[in-house]
Scaffold this motif. Structure first.
Motif, mmCIF file in Angstrom:
data_model
loop_
_atom_site.group_PDB
_atom_site.id
_atom_site.type_symbol
_atom_site.label_atom_id
_atom_site.label_comp_id
_atom_site.label_asym_id
_atom_site.label_seq_id
_atom_site.Cartn_x
_atom_site.Cartn_y
_atom_site.Cartn_z
ATOM 1 N N ARG A 124 0.884 -1.167 0.000
ATOM 2 C CA ARG A 124 0.000 0.000 0.000
ATOM 3 C C ARG A 124 0.912 1.204 0.000
ATOM 4 O O ARG A 124 1.750 1.341 0.891
ATOM 5 C CB ARG A 124 -0.910 0.005 1.221
ATOM 6 C CG ARG A 124 -1.817 1.239 1.237
ATOM 7 C CD ARG A 124 -2.886 1.129 2.271
ATOM 8 N NE ARG A 124 -3.853 0.139 1.812
ATOM 9 C CZ ARG A 124 -5.003 -0.101 2.408
ATOM 10 N NH1 ARG A 124 -5.327 0.546 3.504
ATOM 11 N NH2 ARG A 124 -5.830 -1.012 1.933
ATOM 12 N N VAL A 125 0.761 2.064 -1.014
ATOM 13 C CA VAL A 125 1.676 3.186 -1.172
ATOM 14 C C VAL A 125 0.927 4.486 -1.450
ATOM 15 O O VAL A 125 -0.212 4.476 -1.918
ATOM 16 C CB VAL A 125 2.694 2.943 -2.314
ATOM 17 C CG1 VAL A 125 3.549 1.724 -2.045
ATOM 18 C CG2 VAL A 125 2.010 2.833 -3.657
ATOM 19 N N LYS A 126 1.613 5.583 -1.152
ATOM 20 C CA LYS A 126 1.169 6.918 -1.545
ATOM 21 C C LYS A 126 2.237 7.458 -2.481
ATOM 22 O O LYS A 126 3.399 7.614 -2.078
ATOM 23 C CB LYS A 126 1.010 7.824 -0.332
ATOM 24 C CG LYS A 126 0.548 9.205 -0.715
ATOM 25 C CD LYS A 126 0.333 10.074 0.494
ATOM 26 C CE LYS A 126 -0.130 11.438 0.025
ATOM 27 N NZ LYS A 126 -0.272 12.357 1.149
ATOM 28 N N ILE A 127 1.873 7.744 -3.707
ATOM 29 C CA ILE A 127 2.834 8.140 -4.731
ATOM 30 C C ILE A 127 3.261 9.587 -4.515
ATOM 31 O O ILE A 127 2.434 10.476 -4.335
ATOM 32 C CB ILE A 127 2.236 7.939 -6.128
ATOM 33 C CG1 ILE A 127 1.884 6.460 -6.294
ATOM 34 C CG2 ILE A 127 3.205 8.396 -7.206
ATOM 35 C CD1 ILE A 127 0.938 6.162 -7.390
ATOM 36 N N ILE A 128 4.572 9.794 -4.537
ATOM 37 C CA ILE A 128 5.160 11.117 -4.309
ATOM 38 C C ILE A 128 5.566 11.757 -5.634
ATOM 39 O O ILE A 128 5.281 12.918 -5.886
ATOM 40 C CB ILE A 128 6.381 11.012 -3.375
ATOM 41 C CG1 ILE A 128 5.954 10.444 -2.025
ATOM 42 C CG2 ILE A 128 7.069 12.363 -3.223
ATOM 43 C CD1 ILE A 128 7.102 10.016 -1.152
ATOM 44 N N LYS A 129 6.256 10.974 -6.494
ATOM 45 C CA LYS A 129 6.795 11.524 -7.742
ATOM 46 C C LYS A 129 6.915 10.424 -8.785
ATOM 47 O O LYS A 129 7.371 9.322 -8.475
ATOM 48 C CB LYS A 129 8.162 12.143 -7.466
ATOM 49 C CG LYS A 129 8.835 12.776 -8.657
ATOM 50 C CD LYS A 129 10.085 13.524 -8.242
ATOM 51 C CE LYS A 129 11.298 12.655 -8.439
ATOM 52 N NZ LYS A 129 12.562 13.359 -8.218
ATOM 53 N N VAL A 130 6.489 10.728 -10.016
ATOM 54 C CA VAL A 130 6.661 9.806 -11.143
ATOM 55 C C VAL A 130 7.658 10.448 -12.086
ATOM 56 O O VAL A 130 7.472 11.581 -12.522
ATOM 57 C CB VAL A 130 5.321 9.547 -11.870
ATOM 58 C CG1 VAL A 130 5.526 8.610 -13.052
ATOM 59 C CG2 VAL A 130 4.280 8.986 -10.914
#
Length: 74
Positions: A30-36
């Motif tokens: 389970r993740v929260k995306i910071i930067k792509v």
């Protein structure tokens, strides 16, 4: 897959993902995306409780986390 990650990041949404590590093992995160950026992305991983970098090509599935509020009916 990249588009899904960018949308989740823009919406500040958590996602559950199935991921294949470099050594071939599978994990559910389970993740929260910071930067792509490029072929990878940075995210806060709630499993490891740390910021991690993931390869987009190693993602097997991504599902947004949907929180439903429950009401108590009296």
């Amino acid at each position: 897959m990249r588009d899904q990650l960018v949308k989740a990041m823009q919406r500040n949404q958590l996602v559950n993902m199935m991921y294949m590590a470099k050594d071939g093992t599978f994990s559910k995160r389970r993740v929260k995306i910071i930067k792509v950026a490029g072929d990878n992305f940075q995210a806060y991983c709630f499993t490891k409780k740390a910021k991690r970098t993931f390869m987009i090509d190693n993602i097997l599935a991504v599902v947004p986390v949907i929180h439903k509020e429950r009401e108590v009916v009296c």
